[in-house]
Design a protein around this motif. Structure first.
Motif, PDB file in Angstrom:
ATOM      1  N   LEU A  34       0.890  -1.139   0.127  1.00 20.51           N
ATOM      2  CA  LEU A  34      -0.029  -0.054  -0.103  1.00 20.51           C
ATOM      3  C   LEU A  34       1.115   1.316   0.228  1.00 20.51           C
ATOM      4  O   LEU A  34       1.775   1.454   0.636  1.00 20.51           O
ATOM      5  N   GLY A  35       0.667   2.213  -1.057  1.00 17.17           N
ATOM      6  CA  GLY A  35       1.267   3.297  -0.965  1.00 17.17           C
ATOM      7  C   GLY A  35       2.949   3.202  -1.255  1.00 17.17           C
ATOM      8  O   GLY A  35       3.310   2.250  -2.203  1.00 17.17           O
ATOM      9  N   THR A  36       3.396   3.565  -0.376  1.00 17.43           N
ATOM     10  CA  THR A  36       5.145   3.572  -0.440  1.00 17.43           C
ATOM     11  C   THR A  36       5.678   2.578   0.619  1.00 17.43           C
ATOM     12  O   THR A  36       6.846   2.623   0.967  1.00 17.43           O
ATOM     13  N   GLY A  37       5.169   1.845   1.467  1.00 14.57           N
ATOM     14  CA  GLY A  37       5.385   1.027   2.337  1.00 14.57           C
ATOM     15  C   GLY A  37       5.653   1.809   3.787  1.00 14.57           C
ATOM     16  O   GLY A  37       6.457   1.456   4.481  1.00 14.57           O
ATOM     17  N   GLU A  38       4.917   3.114   3.829  1.00 11.27           N
ATOM     18  CA  GLU A  38       5.200   3.567   4.770  1.00 11.27           C
ATOM     19  C   GLU A  38       4.727   3.015   6.322  1.00 11.27           C
ATOM     20  O   GLU A  38       4.881   3.253   7.332  1.00 11.27           O
ATOM     21  N   GLU A  39       3.423   1.994   6.030  1.00 10.74           N
ATOM     22  CA  GLU A  39       2.870   1.581   7.187  1.00 10.74           C
ATOM     23  C   GLU A  39       3.779   0.807   7.969  1.00 10.74           C
ATOM     24  O   GLU A  39       3.699   0.818   9.230  1.00 10.74           O
ATOM     25  N   TYR A 102      -9.910   1.027  16.549  1.00  7.28           N
ATOM     26  CA  TYR A 102     -10.186   1.580  15.340  1.00  7.28           C
ATOM     27  C   TYR A 102      -9.608   3.047  15.333  1.00  7.28           C
ATOM     28  O   TYR A 102      -8.741   3.384  14.182  1.00  7.28           O
ATOM     29  N   VAL A 103      -9.544   3.666  16.367  1.00  4.35           N
ATOM     30  CA  VAL A 103      -8.866   5.170  16.509  1.00  4.35           C
ATOM     31  C   VAL A 103      -7.231   4.892  16.487  1.00  4.35           C
ATOM     32  O   VAL A 103      -6.616   5.730  15.878  1.00  4.35           O
ATOM     33  N   ASP A 104      -6.776   3.777  16.953  1.00  3.17           N
ATOM     34  CA  ASP A 104      -5.458   3.569  16.944  1.00  3.17           C
ATOM     35  C   ASP A 104      -4.903   3.297  15.471  1.00  3.17           C
ATOM     36  O   ASP A 104      -3.734   3.693  15.197  1.00  3.17           O
ATOM     37  N   SER A 105      -5.512   2.818  14.720  1.00  3.69           N
ATOM     38  CA  SER A 105      -5.272   2.427  13.391  1.00  3.69           C
ATOM     39  C   SER A 105      -5.087   3.817  12.613  1.00  3.69           C
ATOM     40  O   SER A 105      -4.286   4.175  11.657  1.00  3.69           O
ATOM     41  N   VAL A 106      -6.359   4.548  13.052  1.00  2.79           N
ATOM     42  CA  VAL A 106      -6.397   5.934  12.444  1.00  2.79           C
ATOM     43  C   VAL A 106      -5.032   6.917  12.644  1.00  2.79           C
ATOM     44  O   VAL A 106      -4.629   7.585  11.745  1.00  2.79           O
ATOM     45  N   LEU A 107      -4.865   6.681  13.930  1.00  7.35           N
ATOM     46  CA  LEU A 107      -3.701   7.802  14.214  1.00  7.35           C
ATOM     47  C   LEU A 107      -2.400   6.939  13.713  1.00  7.35           C
ATOM     48  O   LEU A 107      -1.477   7.911  13.291  1.00  7.35           O
ATOM     49  N   THR A 108      -2.096   5.669  13.804  1.00  6.30           N
ATOM     50  CA  THR A 108      -0.871   5.113  13.326  1.00  6.30           C
ATOM     51  C   THR A 108      -0.858   5.236  11.877  1.00  6.30           C
ATOM     52  O   THR A 108       0.407   5.723  11.264  1.00  6.30           O
ATOM     53  N   TYR A 109      -1.718   4.897  10.941  1.00  8.17           N
ATOM     54  CA  TYR A 109      -1.535   4.542   9.651  1.00  8.17           C
ATOM     55  C   TYR A 109      -2.213   5.839   9.048  1.00  8.17           C
ATOM     56  O   TYR A 109      -2.228   6.116   7.682  1.00  8.17           O
ATOM     57  N   GLY A 110      -3.265   6.721   9.444  1.00  7.37           N
ATOM     58  CA  GLY A 110      -3.877   7.737   8.912  1.00  7.37           C
ATOM     59  C   GLY A 110      -5.246   7.258   8.420  1.00  7.37           C
ATOM     60  O   GLY A 110      -6.004   7.974   7.827  1.00  7.37           O
ATOM     61  N   LYS A 111      -5.660   5.937   8.618  1.00  6.83           N
ATOM     62  CA  LYS A 111      -6.891   5.552   7.932  1.00  6.83           C
ATOM     63  C   LYS A 111      -6.996   3.999   8.864  1.00  6.83           C
ATOM     64  O   LYS A 111      -6.203   3.598   9.621  1.00  6.83           O
ATOM     65  N   VAL A 131      -5.579  -2.430   7.912  1.00 11.20           N
ATOM     66  CA  VAL A 131      -5.695  -1.704   6.916  1.00 11.20           C
ATOM     67  C   VAL A 131      -4.363  -1.688   5.958  1.00 11.20           C
ATOM     68  O   VAL A 131      -4.362  -1.547   4.700  1.00 11.20           O
ATOM     69  N   THR A 132      -3.333  -2.384   6.435  1.00 16.83           N
ATOM     70  CA  THR A 132      -1.954  -2.592   5.593  1.00 16.83           C
ATOM     71  C   THR A 132      -2.281  -3.359   4.793  1.00 16.83           C
ATOM     72  O   THR A 132      -1.353  -3.470   3.811  1.00 16.83           O
ATOM     73  N   GLN A 133      -3.203  -4.445   4.619  1.00 21.15           N
ATOM     74  CA  GLN A 133      -3.383  -5.323   3.578  1.00 21.15           C
ATOM     75  C   GLN A 133      -4.211  -5.108   2.573  1.00 21.15           C
ATOM     76  O   GLN A 133      -4.646  -6.198   1.854  1.00 21.15           O
ATOM     77  N   GLY A 179      -5.600   8.379   4.188  1.00 20.53           N
ATOM     78  CA  GLY A 179      -5.026   9.628   5.032  1.00 20.53           C
ATOM     79  C   GLY A 179      -3.709   9.794   5.428  1.00 20.53           C
ATOM     80  O   GLY A 179      -2.971   9.298   4.848  1.00 20.53           O
ATOM     81  N   VAL A 180      -3.569  10.815   6.357  1.00 22.90           N
ATOM     82  CA  VAL A 180      -2.445  11.230   6.835  1.00 22.90           C
ATOM     83  C   VAL A 180      -2.062  10.466   8.054  1.00 22.90           C
ATOM     84  O   VAL A 180      -2.862  11.177   9.135  1.00 22.90           O
ATOM     85  N   SER A 181      -1.007  10.032   8.553  1.00 21.94           N
ATOM     86  CA  SER A 181      -0.608   9.366   9.848  1.00 21.94           C
ATOM     87  C   SER A 181      -0.006  10.653  10.652  1.00 21.94           C
ATOM     88  O   SER A 181       0.606  11.591  10.090  1.00 21.94           O
ATOM     89  N   ILE A 182      -0.348  10.503  11.987  1.00 26.56           N
ATOM     90  CA  ILE A 182       0.462  11.617  12.931  1.00 26.56           C
ATOM     91  C   ILE A 182       1.825  11.356  12.839  1.00 26.56           C
ATOM     92  O   ILE A 182       2.652  12.287  13.267  1.00 26.56           O
TER      93      ILE A 182
END
Length: 379
Positions: A34-39, A102-111, A131-133, A179-182
């Motif tokens: 996903l994306g550029t592997g930032e997760e 759910y909120v943990d994933s939003v903060l960590t990965y932005g989604k 979400v990384t898969q 989304g954008v991660s913190i």
């Protein structure tokens, strides 16, 4: 399938986001990152830097829980019972468990992604997914997002029941639906910080576990065989003295001639890392929006949460709540609709209290005094 004379219901034969047992590395088969592997980088940053992991955990807990308000008492009672006892998978029960992950994933990965598990025309469970898969793509309607997952053949395809999936992105960019991660903007500073910590560990291993250099002088005119024999004798005596020291026995080292003993690397001082580490941590903590002392960083002896800091942190938490509220509302409305009840529901978030009890009491006193003064003045 819609049939004449019967009410259409939402059904799913199996959970889409959580499959059965498979090969532990099966995701590598035909998987497109996903994306550029930032997760993976963000996940490793949380594991390597405890401050970042603590920041995410505190933001999740500070975001708090919520209540619901329905039009009818029957819908209110059923929905509250469902939110309290709904299975969320992984041994978790209750909507608060789902919301925390759910909120943990939003903060960590932005989604974050979730799924409504429907069976027999009823909403039976609410699960979150990895979400990384998954991959996201804009649908035919620009307001829709299609979630892609891996099928049994290892190919990425759109998941069949899109209407049962939950998707939330934090601060999405116009170029893509992700989304954008913190943690965005942190990898560069985190890499420098890990280099400093690694160097500190290496230096203390060198300084803490001392290594000695034993030099014998005055043997220039001796026979080479005698020099080697003398070296072996000195080495044996030194090793015996060190070994007895490990056992708690005091043993003197006695040698003949000019013998010098030095600590290897003892002349090299250890660099002071306090200033650079603090500079980097200041940048990382500022990105999280939390006051430093909440993360155990007491940079000031009189540091405490001021009113301005509390207001800013409260606004950050309300922004996080607004991000995940559509997913929470969809869960509640789907449950009420499948129960044949009025689907209109209002989400009532718990109050955020970050002030001292004493300060809150003073504020209430001042407000009461001001109201009394206005009443006496006839205003």
């Amino acid at each position: 399938m819609k049939r004449k004379g019967k009410k259409q219901t939402l059904t799913a034969s199996a959970c889409q986001l959580r499959t059965g047992g498979s090969h532990p590395f099966g995701a590598l088969k035909g998987f497109v990152p996903l994306g550029t592997g930032e997760e993976q980088i963000y996940r490793e940053m949380r594991e390597a830097i405890p401050v970042l992991d603590a920041a995410v955990g505190k933001l999740v807990r500070l975001s708090g829980g919520f209540g619901v308000k329905c039009r009818s008492a029957q819908a209110q009672k059923k929905l509250e019972e469902f939110l309290k006892n709904v299975p969320c998978g992984r041994g978790q029960v209750g909507i608060d468990s789902f919301l925390s992950s759910y909120v943990d994933s939003v903060l960590t990965y932005g989604k974050a992604v979730g799924e409504l598990v429907v069976a027999g025309g009823k909403l039976r469970a609410v699960c979150w997914g990895d979400v990384t898969q998954l991959q996201m793509q804009e649908g035919e309607n620009p307001l829709e997002t299609v979630i892609w997952g891996m099928d049994s053949k290892g190919l990425m395809r759109p998941l069949p029941y899109q209407h049962l999936l939950l998707f939330t992105s934090m601060n999405p960019e116009p170029a893509h639906p992700y989304g954008v991660s913190i943690f965005r903007g942190m990898p560069f500073l985190a890499e420098i910080l890990m280099k400093i910590y690694n160097a500190i560990g290496t230096n203390w291993e060198r300084s803490g576990n001392l290594r000695y250099s034993v030099i014998c002088k005055g043997d220039e005119n001796m026979d080479p065989a005698m020099v080697q024999e003398r070296g072996r004798q000195v080495a044996a005596e030194w090793a015996r003295a060190m070994e007895d020291g490990k056992n708690g026995t005091v043993r003197d080292f006695v040698a003949v001639g000019d013998v010098q003993i030095k600590v290897i690397g003892g002349e090299a001082p250890i660099l002071n890392s306090e200033v650079p580490v603090r500079q980097i941590l200041e940048q990382l903590v500022a990105k999280t929006g939390l006051p430093p002392f909440l993360l155990g960083l007491n940079w000031s002896t009189t540091e405490r949460m001021s009113t301005q800091q509390a207001d800013l942190l409260t606004s950050e938490l309300w922004a996080l709540r607004r991000t995940v509220e559509p997913a929470v509302r969809k869960i509640c409305r789907t449950f009420l609709a499948l129960e044949g009840l009025d689907p209109e529901v209002e989400i009532l978030w718990n109050d955020i209290s970050l002030q001292d009890i004493t300060e809150e009491a003073k504020a209430e006193l001042y407000l009461a005094q001001a109201a009394k003064a206005r009443a006496e003045a006839g205003i």
